[in-house]
Scaffold this active site. Structure first.
Site, mmCIF file in Angstrom:
data_model
loop_
_atom_site.group_PDB
_atom_site.id
_atom_site.type_symbol
_atom_site.label_atom_id
_atom_site.label_comp_id
_atom_site.label_asym_id
_atom_site.label_seq_id
_atom_site.Cartn_x
_atom_site.Cartn_y
_atom_site.Cartn_z
ATOM 1 N N HIS A 307 -3.273 67.225 -71.860
ATOM 2 C CA HIS A 307 -3.962 66.149 -72.604
ATOM 3 C C HIS A 307 -3.155 64.648 -72.850
ATOM 4 O O HIS A 307 -1.913 64.798 -72.726
ATOM 5 C CB HIS A 307 -4.183 66.714 -74.060
ATOM 6 C CG HIS A 307 -5.201 66.091 -75.039
ATOM 7 N ND1 HIS A 307 -4.848 64.790 -75.607
ATOM 8 C CD2 HIS A 307 -6.329 66.449 -75.206
ATOM 9 C CE1 HIS A 307 -6.182 64.688 -76.192
ATOM 10 N NE2 HIS A 307 -7.053 65.393 -75.619
ATOM 11 N N ASP A 364 -10.746 72.826 -74.559
ATOM 12 C CA ASP A 364 -11.761 73.433 -73.712
ATOM 13 C C ASP A 364 -11.195 74.649 -73.027
ATOM 14 O O ASP A 364 -11.910 74.982 -72.014
ATOM 15 C CB ASP A 364 -12.032 72.195 -72.547
ATOM 16 C CG ASP A 364 -12.888 71.189 -73.077
ATOM 17 O OD1 ASP A 364 -13.566 71.415 -73.965
ATOM 18 O OD2 ASP A 364 -12.701 70.100 -72.625
HETATM 19 N N1 CMC Z 1 -3.337 70.676 -63.619
HETATM 20 C C1 CMC Z 1 -2.202 70.190 -62.873
HETATM 21 N N2 CMC Z 1 -1.614 69.096 -63.033
HETATM 22 C C2 CMC Z 1 -1.850 68.394 -64.111
HETATM 23 C C3 CMC Z 1 -2.979 68.523 -64.922
HETATM 24 C C4 CMC Z 1 -3.627 69.781 -64.764
HETATM 25 N N3 CMC Z 1 -4.476 70.045 -65.579
HETATM 26 N N4 CMC Z 1 -3.099 67.584 -66.065
HETATM 27 C C5 CMC Z 1 -1.874 66.844 -65.777
HETATM 28 N N5 CMC Z 1 -1.393 67.088 -64.483
HETATM 29 C C6 CMC Z 1 -0.207 66.607 -64.071
HETATM 30 C C7 CMC Z 1 -0.528 65.155 -63.190
HETATM 31 O O1 CMC Z 1 -0.794 65.602 -61.873
HETATM 32 C C8 CMC Z 1 0.515 64.132 -63.448
HETATM 33 O O2 CMC Z 1 1.472 64.686 -62.479
HETATM 34 P P1 CMC Z 1 2.682 63.874 -61.990
HETATM 35 O O3 CMC Z 1 3.250 63.132 -63.083
HETATM 36 O O4 CMC Z 1 3.528 64.670 -60.963
HETATM 37 O O5 CMC Z 1 1.961 62.794 -61.150
HETATM 38 C C9 CMC Z 1 1.095 64.635 -64.907
HETATM 39 O O6 CMC Z 1 0.463 65.988 -65.234
HETATM 40 C C10 CMC Z 1 0.557 63.620 -65.962
HETATM 41 O O7 CMC Z 1 -0.981 63.706 -65.806
HETATM 42 P P2 CMC Z 1 -2.000 62.504 -65.794
HETATM 43 O O8 CMC Z 1 -3.142 62.828 -65.051
HETATM 44 O O9 CMC Z 1 -1.163 61.383 -65.650
HETATM 45 O O10 CMC Z 1 -2.331 62.523 -67.451
HETATM 46 P P3 CMC Z 1 -3.460 61.858 -68.150
HETATM 47 O O11 CMC Z 1 -2.938 61.575 -69.380
HETATM 48 O O12 CMC Z 1 -4.027 60.685 -67.472
HETATM 49 O O13 CMC Z 1 -4.728 62.943 -68.158
HETATM 50 C C11 CMC Z 1 -6.118 64.887 -68.519
HETATM 51 C C12 CMC Z 1 -4.890 63.601 -68.966
HETATM 52 C C13 CMC Z 1 -6.766 65.826 -69.545
HETATM 53 C C14 CMC Z 1 -7.315 64.065 -67.780
HETATM 54 C C15 CMC Z 1 -5.308 65.626 -67.388
HETATM 55 O O14 CMC Z 1 -4.269 66.801 -68.132
HETATM 56 C C16 CMC Z 1 -6.346 66.421 -66.690
HETATM 57 O O15 CMC Z 1 -7.064 66.248 -65.805
HETATM 58 N N6 CMC Z 1 -6.663 67.806 -67.235
HETATM 59 C C17 CMC Z 1 -7.583 68.934 -66.807
HETATM 60 C C18 CMC Z 1 -8.939 68.341 -67.303
HETATM 61 C C19 CMC Z 1 -9.108 68.742 -68.656
HETATM 62 O O16 CMC Z 1 -8.792 69.846 -69.111
HETATM 63 N N7 CMC Z 1 -9.685 67.915 -69.602
HETATM 64 C C20 CMC Z 1 -10.178 68.213 -71.000
HETATM 65 C C21 CMC Z 1 -9.201 67.345 -71.909
HETATM 66 S S1 CMC Z 1 -9.411 67.836 -73.502
HETATM 67 C C22 CMC Z 1 -11.096 67.723 -74.041
HETATM 68 C C23 CMC Z 1 -11.652 66.164 -74.149
HETATM 69 O O17 CMC Z 1 -11.974 65.727 -73.334
HETATM 70 O O18 CMC Z 1 -11.534 66.025 -75.322
#
Ligand code: CMC
Length: 428
Positions: A307, A364
């Site tokens: 998140h 989720d």
């Molecule tokens: N699986 C594997 N690696 C992950 C995941 C995941 N679900 N989420 C983040 N990472 C890794 C990412 O690759 C990065 O690694 P590194 O630092 O080595 O490059 C690190 O963790 C930080 O991730 P980020 O993408 O920079 O973080 P963000 O804040 O931009 O993204 C997120 C947040 C929710 C989009 C992301 O965690 C994600 O894609 N999760 C899966 C989708 C999901 O479950 N979304 C629902 C969110 S909650 C409901 C709502 O939308 O309100």
């Protein structure tokens, strides 16, 4: 504690006020940055450090796993309130008393009929259309049938638009699902509670009475409350942004629904179940999928994990996980993907990749398992999220209008070609 921040550029110091929220969050107020520094702006893709507004609706502390609507904890609201009370609280700032709630519900009921012509539009969509595309279009379409909803220059006009959408949106949700299932586009029963009526509208078959199950009502009520607001996330920011041009409420919501659809946001609830089913069909080897999630050359992500703001735990996920066990138990549903989910969660919580990056199950991860136990088809999961988020979007849109916020218009740092002469086509 200092009350200003100093920025030094090319040896010259500039002072900016530090502002503090009611929970002591601090921010540098850079409203005068560009004008005082002769054109310098900030850049922050994804707005990881940027506050887009001051808001009195939802407080979220990601480090400590705290979520409160108008000061009330999500744990207490999920346990003690019902969805309509929470909707009122979010939109108008205070919990309603019995009389106010009754009036609010009655006003919503008066708006719960949808123009018959809308059925033609629904029928024009192919049955295979994704419900999120359909519901986004229909929400926007409501403007055409209710042109006065665009005029929101008075409190009364805003209130009318709010009760109108709260009345009509559940009908559109139910009809979107029923169309896919070939069921008649019927109404529910306005003598029922708001959430009970939603269930009846969704599930009533033409050949039998719909029997209300209190456990199902309570489970859906809780899910909707947990999704009702989450401050300035992608879809909410979209709603505020679209509304900031003084576009009407319904089109702003329609844009928010589109933003919610993506799998990184609300679309994750559908993606989680599809992922869990895929793992199960592949023999249940969670380790294989953990390895894929950690492999930077593999686009696979563990859906329902991670998140932007929660870096400890998502309080909604805690409530939902407990609720998933209770609902499945109460309804006597055995869903093998619940075991896959629990196995995956356990492994992830012990894995340094996830621990180091502070990746925890989000709202989720378990919600789809409950939706499924309630008989809601997978493609409808994100629509259910939208149904829950509706009051939050409305509250944020209303706040943005009442605070007379300026039109949203970020700047950019241009990195394209410098001025060059046009080359006629025959010379290229
Ligand atoms: N699986 C594997 N690696 C992950 C995941 C995941 N679900 N989420 C983040 N990472 C890794 C990412 O690759 C990065 O690694 P590194 O630092 O080595 O490059 C690190 O963790 C930080 O991730 P980020 O993408 O920079 O973080 P963000 O804040 O931009 O993204 C997120 C947040 C929710 C989009 C992301 O965690 C994600 O894609 N999760 C899966 C989708 C999901 O479950 N979304 C629902 C969110 S909650 C409901 C709502 O939308 O309100």
């Amino acid at each position: 504690m200092s009350t200003t921040a100093t920025l030094t550029i090319d040896g010259q110091a500039y002072e900016f006020p530090l502002i503090k929220g009611t929970e002591n969050e601090r921010a540098i107020d850079i409203k005068t940055l560009r004008s005082s520094t002769n054109g310098i702006i900030t850049i922050d893709p994804g707005y990881k450090n940027t506050g887009s507004c001051e808001s009195a609706i939802t407080f979220l502390d990601g480090e400590n796993g705290i979520l409160r609507y108008r000061g009330y904890t999500i744990e207490e609201l999920a346990e003690k309130a019902d969805f309509l009370e929470v909707a009122y609280l979010l939109i108008f700032g205070e919990l309603p008393n019995e009389e106010t709630l009754k009036k609010f519900h009655n006003d919503i009921k008066k708006e719960s009929v949808v123009d018959e012509e809308i059925k033609k539009i629904i029928h024009a969509f192919p049955k295979s259309a994704h419900p999120m595309g359909v519901i986004s279009s229909l929400t926007s379409t409501l403007t055409a049938f209710n042109p006065s909803s665009v005029d929101v220059s008075s409190d009364e006009a805003i209130y009318n638009s709010i009760v109108r959408i709260l009345g009509k949106f559940p009908v559109l949700v139910a009809w979107t699902m029923r169309k896919r299932q070939g069921l008649p586009l019927d109404y529910g029963d306005n003598s029922l509670g708001y959430v009970e009526n939603i269930l009846k509208m969704m599930f009533k078959r033409p050949d039998e009475e719909y029997v209300m199950n209190k456990k199902v009502v309570d489970a859906l009520d809780k899910l909707l409350i947990l999704h009702a607001d989450h401050e300035q996330n992608c879809s909410t920011s979209t709603v505020r942004m679209v509304g900031s041009s003084h576009a009407g409420l319904f089109v702003s919501l329609s844009a928010g629904i589109s933003a919610l659809w993506g799998p990184l946001h609300g679309g994750a609830n559908q993606a989680v179940i599809e992922m869990l089913e895929g793992i199960r069909a592949d023999g249940g080897d969670t380790k294989k999928y953990m390895a894929k999630a950690k492999d930077k050359n593999d686009p696979f992500r563990l859906m329902g994990f991670g998140h932007r703001v929660y870096k400890n735990f998502d309080p909604r996920a805690k409530i939902i996980k407990k609720s998933a066990d209770e609902v499945l138990g109460d309804l006597g549903v055995v869903d093998p993907v619940l075991d896959v989910a629990k196995g995956l969660e356990k492994e992830a919580l012990e894995d340094p990749y996830f621990v180091d990056r502070k990746l925890y199950p989000n709202v989720d991860f378990y919600s789809g398992i409950i939706y499924r136990a309630l008989g809601i088809p997978t493609e409808m999961f994100t629509v259910m999220f939208a149904l829950g988020r509706l009051p939050g979007w409305i509250a944020q849109w209303r706040e943005m209008r009442l605070r007379k916020e300026p039109i949203g218009r970020p700047r950019q740092v241009y990195i394209g070609a410098n001025k060059r002469d046009f080359v006629p086509i025959e010379e290229r």
